[in-house]
Motif scaffolding. Sequence first.
Motif, PDB file in Angstrom:
ATOM      1  N   CYS A  65       0.862  -1.475   0.066  1.00  0.00           N
ATOM      2  CA  CYS A  65      -0.434  -0.110   0.143  1.00  0.00           C
ATOM      3  C   CYS A  65       0.792   1.288  -0.169  1.00  0.00           C
ATOM      4  O   CYS A  65       1.192   1.481   0.469  1.00  0.00           O
ATOM      5  N   VAL A  66       0.444   2.099  -0.774  1.00  0.00           N
ATOM      6  CA  VAL A  66       0.758   3.499  -0.769  1.00  0.00           C
ATOM      7  C   VAL A  66       1.292   4.403   0.518  1.00  0.00           C
ATOM      8  O   VAL A  66       1.974   4.917   0.620  1.00  0.00           O
ATOM      9  N   THR A  67       0.246   3.996   1.386  1.00  0.00           N
ATOM     10  CA  THR A  67       0.267   4.532   2.368  1.00  0.00           C
ATOM     11  C   THR A  67       0.678   4.338   3.232  1.00  0.00           C
ATOM     12  O   THR A  67       1.782   5.044   4.324  1.00  0.00           O
ATOM     13  N   GLN A  69       3.420   2.032   2.744  1.00  0.00           N
ATOM     14  CA  GLN A  69       4.881   2.073   2.944  1.00  0.00           C
ATOM     15  C   GLN A  69       4.794   4.130   2.972  1.00  0.00           C
ATOM     16  O   GLN A  69       6.593   4.462   2.591  1.00  0.00           O
ATOM     17  N   LYS A  70       4.175   4.408   3.108  1.00  0.00           N
ATOM     18  CA  LYS A  70       4.395   6.280   3.197  1.00  0.00           C
ATOM     19  C   LYS A  70       5.124   6.648   2.207  1.00  0.00           C
ATOM     20  O   LYS A  70       6.287   7.464   1.973  1.00  0.00           O
ATOM     21  N   LEU A  71       4.841   6.565   1.014  1.00  0.00           N
ATOM     22  CA  LEU A  71       4.599   6.950  -0.659  1.00  0.00           C
ATOM     23  C   LEU A  71       4.001   7.711  -1.299  1.00  0.00           C
ATOM     24  O   LEU A  71       4.225   8.262  -2.510  1.00  0.00           O
ATOM     25  N   ASN A  72       3.190   8.364  -0.386  1.00  0.00           N
ATOM     26  CA  ASN A  72       1.652   8.820  -0.659  1.00  0.00           C
ATOM     27  C   ASN A  72       2.780  10.291  -1.669  1.00  0.00           C
ATOM     28  O   ASN A  72       3.695  10.908  -1.327  1.00  0.00           O
ATOM     29  N   THR A  73       1.679  10.579  -2.795  1.00  0.00           N
ATOM     30  CA  THR A  73       2.576  11.760  -3.148  1.00  0.00           C
ATOM     31  C   THR A  73       1.897  12.590  -3.045  1.00  0.00           C
ATOM     32  O   THR A  73       2.627  14.369  -3.871  1.00  0.00           O
ATOM     33  N   ARG A  74      -0.128  12.855  -2.604  1.00  0.00           N
ATOM     34  CA  ARG A  74      -0.330  13.937  -2.395  1.00  0.00           C
ATOM     35  C   ARG A  74      -0.183  14.147  -0.845  1.00  0.00           C
ATOM     36  O   ARG A  74      -0.223  13.096   0.174  1.00  0.00           O
ATOM     37  N   SER A 102     -10.595   5.278   0.441  1.00  0.00           N
ATOM     38  CA  SER A 102     -10.034   4.726  -1.256  1.00  0.00           C
ATOM     39  C   SER A 102      -7.696   5.052  -0.339  1.00  0.00           C
ATOM     40  O   SER A 102      -7.247   3.494  -0.515  1.00  0.00           O
ATOM     41  N   TRP A 103      -7.723   5.877   0.404  1.00  0.00           N
ATOM     42  CA  TRP A 103      -5.862   5.853   0.085  1.00  0.00           C
ATOM     43  C   TRP A 103      -5.337   5.874   1.712  1.00  0.00           C
ATOM     44  O   TRP A 103      -4.650   6.618   2.247  1.00  0.00           O
ATOM     45  N   GLY A 104      -6.925   5.927   2.200  1.00  0.00           N
ATOM     46  CA  GLY A 104      -6.477   6.147   3.948  1.00  0.00           C
ATOM     47  C   GLY A 104      -7.644   5.166   4.965  1.00  0.00           C
ATOM     48  O   GLY A 104      -8.284   4.971   4.107  1.00  0.00           O
TER      49      GLY A 104
END
Length: 353
Positions: A65-67, A69-74, A102-104
């Motif tokens: 998950c991008v969140t 893994q702390k890889l969010n670009t937003r 969605s992302w959180g």
Amino acid sequence: MFSLRLIRLLKRQFGSFLRHNTCAKFRNLCCILYQQWQGTTDVKGYPFEIVVDPTNICTLRCPLCVTGQKLNTRPLGRMALEDYKSIVDELAQWLYKIRYYSWGEPLLHPDICKMITYANERNIGTELSSNLQQFSKDGPEGLVRSGLELLIASVDGATQATYSTYRVGGKLETVLGNLQALVRTRQAMKKRLPRIELQFLVMKHNQQDMEEMRVLAKQHGVDRIAFAPLVINTKDPEQVHNWLPDNEKYSRYEYASLQDRIFRARRRCPWLWRSAVINWDASVSPCCVFEGPKTDFGNLRDQKFADLWNGESYQAARRVFSGRAGGAMEQPTICTRCKGYPEAYDDRQKGLY
């Protein structure tokens, strides 16, 4: 596989359709589906369901998950309640459902129950997906009182060791305890909603827990259990080897080719006609697959959804699937690259974002 998936989706949404149907919504629904079939680029009508991401913050560290893994670009943040109300006010007359995820982790938003109540009062169905490691400040009583129709609890293991392999930082005991608290609260308040679905992502390390998970779901009063396929970056051999289950029927991929059977079955991407994602900062993305500003088609703080829905970005994206794309001069969007079959940007990328 695709036809069975479609049948399941229709069955799952039928109750919400009946509860919230109006003549205006049904006309809009038929209009949108017809235009999707036609590949119309200038759409007459509005989405009949939307995804609202209350926040892109999460306490878990899920490895794909991008969140996590702390890889969010937003940038990280929480949706302002007034932004949310403005969005709902504009679209309420067309919407059958709002999905809050969605992302959180949506329960980390302090006003999530107010958001759900606001939609419920405007005859819109509501669905929330959570890791259920915590409740919002309103507790289980707030969720039941809000009128939430469906709660999806992500539980991917019948033991702590299995569960925490993917839900890194989470405690199985906590999520099962919160499930029981929600069931007891629903009973005490003499409500039948929310329906509670336990969702289990089938992976190599947890595939042996499926039967035990059925038992746990029944013991904890869950209304249904769903075994769902995992999305991975198939360009990465380690992900293929480490995460996909041994039995291909529990995966969305054909193992010989590693093609995604669900995405490959689509004639054109339905998101561009019938749905939209509203991010926490009021930006609008065409779907929930890719993360960050690269997906944005505009922002509802600057313009009305009605203007954005048939703006340059949306029409250019729909032309990708209509056979009427404008060539080199066409405005590029995330859909120009995806073309309805999303893949990771590079071989090392952990997800599709």
